[in-house]
Design a protein around this motif. Structure first.
Motif, PDB file in Angstrom:
ATOM      1  N   TRP A 146      34.156  34.932  65.735  1.00  0.00           N
ATOM      2  CA  TRP A 146      34.907  35.292  66.932  1.00  0.00           C
ATOM      3  C   TRP A 146      36.108  36.136  66.570  1.00  0.00           C
ATOM      4  O   TRP A 146      36.608  36.085  65.464  1.00  0.00           O
ATOM      5  CB  TRP A 146      35.335  34.069  67.728  1.00  0.00           C
ATOM      6  CG  TRP A 146      36.189  33.098  66.979  1.00  0.00           C
ATOM      7  CD1 TRP A 146      37.544  33.070  66.935  1.00  0.00           C
ATOM      8  CD2 TRP A 146      35.751  32.005  66.168  1.00  0.00           C
ATOM      9  NE1 TRP A 146      37.977  32.038  66.146  1.00  0.00           N
ATOM     10  CE2 TRP A 146      36.900  31.360  65.662  1.00  0.00           C
ATOM     11  CE3 TRP A 146      34.494  31.501  65.815  1.00  0.00           C
ATOM     12  CZ2 TRP A 146      36.824  30.256  64.833  1.00  0.00           C
ATOM     13  CZ3 TRP A 146      34.441  30.401  64.991  1.00  0.00           C
ATOM     14  CH2 TRP A 146      35.594  29.797  64.514  1.00  0.00           C
ATOM     15  N   GLU A 147      36.496  36.956  67.541  1.00  0.00           N
ATOM     16  CA  GLU A 147      37.683  37.798  67.373  1.00  0.00           C
ATOM     17  C   GLU A 147      38.341  37.962  68.738  1.00  0.00           C
ATOM     18  O   GLU A 147      37.667  37.834  69.769  1.00  0.00           O
ATOM     19  CB  GLU A 147      37.321  39.141  66.760  1.00  0.00           C
ATOM     20  CG  GLU A 147      36.255  39.886  67.487  1.00  0.00           C
ATOM     21  CD  GLU A 147      35.730  41.071  66.676  1.00  0.00           C
ATOM     22  OE1 GLU A 147      35.309  42.027  67.338  1.00  0.00           O
ATOM     23  OE2 GLU A 147      35.734  41.044  65.443  1.00  0.00           O
ATOM     24  N   MET A 151      38.385  35.466  73.794  1.00  0.00           N
ATOM     25  CA  MET A 151      37.712  35.616  72.502  1.00  0.00           C
ATOM     26  C   MET A 151      36.303  36.153  72.717  1.00  0.00           C
ATOM     27  O   MET A 151      35.587  35.715  73.621  1.00  0.00           O
ATOM     28  CB  MET A 151      37.594  34.266  71.784  1.00  0.00           C
ATOM     29  CG  MET A 151      38.873  33.723  71.259  1.00  0.00           C
ATOM     30  SD  MET A 151      39.400  34.683  69.844  1.00  0.00           S
ATOM     31  CE  MET A 151      40.982  33.952  69.559  1.00  0.00           C
ATOM     32  N   ASN A 152      35.932  37.119  71.886  1.00  0.00           N
ATOM     33  CA  ASN A 152      34.547  37.586  71.843  1.00  0.00           C
ATOM     34  C   ASN A 152      33.848  36.778  70.758  1.00  0.00           C
ATOM     35  O   ASN A 152      34.259  36.801  69.597  1.00  0.00           O
ATOM     36  CB  ASN A 152      34.484  39.080  71.519  1.00  0.00           C
ATOM     37  CG  ASN A 152      35.073  39.924  72.621  1.00  0.00           C
ATOM     38  OD1 ASN A 152      34.999  39.578  73.788  1.00  0.00           O
ATOM     39  ND2 ASN A 152      35.661  41.039  72.251  1.00  0.00           N
ATOM     40  N   VAL A 153      32.804  36.055  71.137  1.00  0.00           N
ATOM     41  CA  VAL A 153      32.106  35.161  70.214  1.00  0.00           C
ATOM     42  C   VAL A 153      30.680  35.673  70.010  1.00  0.00           C
ATOM     43  O   VAL A 153      30.003  36.049  70.973  1.00  0.00           O
ATOM     44  CB  VAL A 153      32.075  33.716  70.769  1.00  0.00           C
ATOM     45  CG1 VAL A 153      31.370  32.783  69.796  1.00  0.00           C
ATOM     46  CG2 VAL A 153      33.483  33.222  71.073  1.00  0.00           C
ATOM     47  N   THR A 176      25.743  36.577  72.301  1.00  0.00           N
ATOM     48  CA  THR A 176      27.128  37.044  72.350  1.00  0.00           C
ATOM     49  C   THR A 176      27.750  36.536  73.633  1.00  0.00           C
ATOM     50  O   THR A 176      27.101  36.507  74.683  1.00  0.00           O
ATOM     51  CB  THR A 176      27.227  38.586  72.310  1.00  0.00           C
ATOM     52  OG1 THR A 176      26.502  39.127  73.420  1.00  0.00           O
ATOM     53  CG2 THR A 176      26.673  39.151  71.029  1.00  0.00           C
ATOM     54  N   TRP A 207      35.885  27.004  74.368  1.00  0.00           N
ATOM     55  CA  TRP A 207      34.577  27.557  74.708  1.00  0.00           C
ATOM     56  C   TRP A 207      33.419  26.755  74.110  1.00  0.00           C
ATOM     57  O   TRP A 207      32.268  27.209  74.121  1.00  0.00           O
ATOM     58  CB  TRP A 207      34.479  29.028  74.341  1.00  0.00           C
ATOM     59  CG  TRP A 207      35.161  29.475  73.090  1.00  0.00           C
ATOM     60  CD1 TRP A 207      36.434  29.957  72.993  1.00  0.00           C
ATOM     61  CD2 TRP A 207      34.631  29.506  71.768  1.00  0.00           C
ATOM     62  NE1 TRP A 207      36.722  30.282  71.698  1.00  0.00           N
ATOM     63  CE2 TRP A 207      35.626  30.019  70.914  1.00  0.00           C
ATOM     64  CE3 TRP A 207      33.407  29.150  71.214  1.00  0.00           C
ATOM     65  CZ2 TRP A 207      35.433  30.180  69.559  1.00  0.00           C
ATOM     66  CZ3 TRP A 207      33.219  29.312  69.850  1.00  0.00           C
ATOM     67  CH2 TRP A 207      34.227  29.823  69.052  1.00  0.00           C
TER      68      TRP A 207
END
Length: 110
Positions: A43-44, A51-53, A68, A76
């Motif tokens: 994640w970022e 957060m993009n996971v 994604t 999350w």
């Protein structure tokens, strides 16, 4: 996620979605392919503050993107839990079926 870390390796998934998912940090230096059936979460931060996971799945021949989840906010775990649980369970079932098939083939050759 700490610096120098590629993600977390998901070892198992609890039945209950509100329980924490046990994981192990995987360093960037550990660039070996994932073992078949293993799931790596990375994640970022997203521009909006979430957060993009990304989940990657280890297969026998390669690692592939499993799922994604863009721009997740807060805890999350409940969002990723169903996908992780079903994937790990399906891989375990397929492994048993493959082992049973190999055993039956060996017994047929005897």
């Amino acid at each position: 996620m700490p610096l120098g870390v590629r993600g977390v390796l998901v070892r198992s998934v609890p039945q209950c979605a509100i329980k924490p998912i046990p994981t192990t940090w995987v360093s960037v230096r550990d660039s070996d392919p994932l073992r078949p059936g293993s799931v790596l979460l990375h994640w970022e931060p997203a521009p909006s503050g979430g957060m993009n996971v990304v989940a990657r799945l280890g297969l026998a021949s390669a690692d592939v993107t499993l799922a994604t989840w863009p721009d997740l906010h807060g805890d999350w775990t409940r969002v990723v839990h169903p996908t992780l649980m079903e994937t790990i369970g399906l891989h375990a079932a397929l492994s048993v079926a493959i082992n049973a098939l190999h055993l039956s083939n060996r017994l047929a050759d005897v």
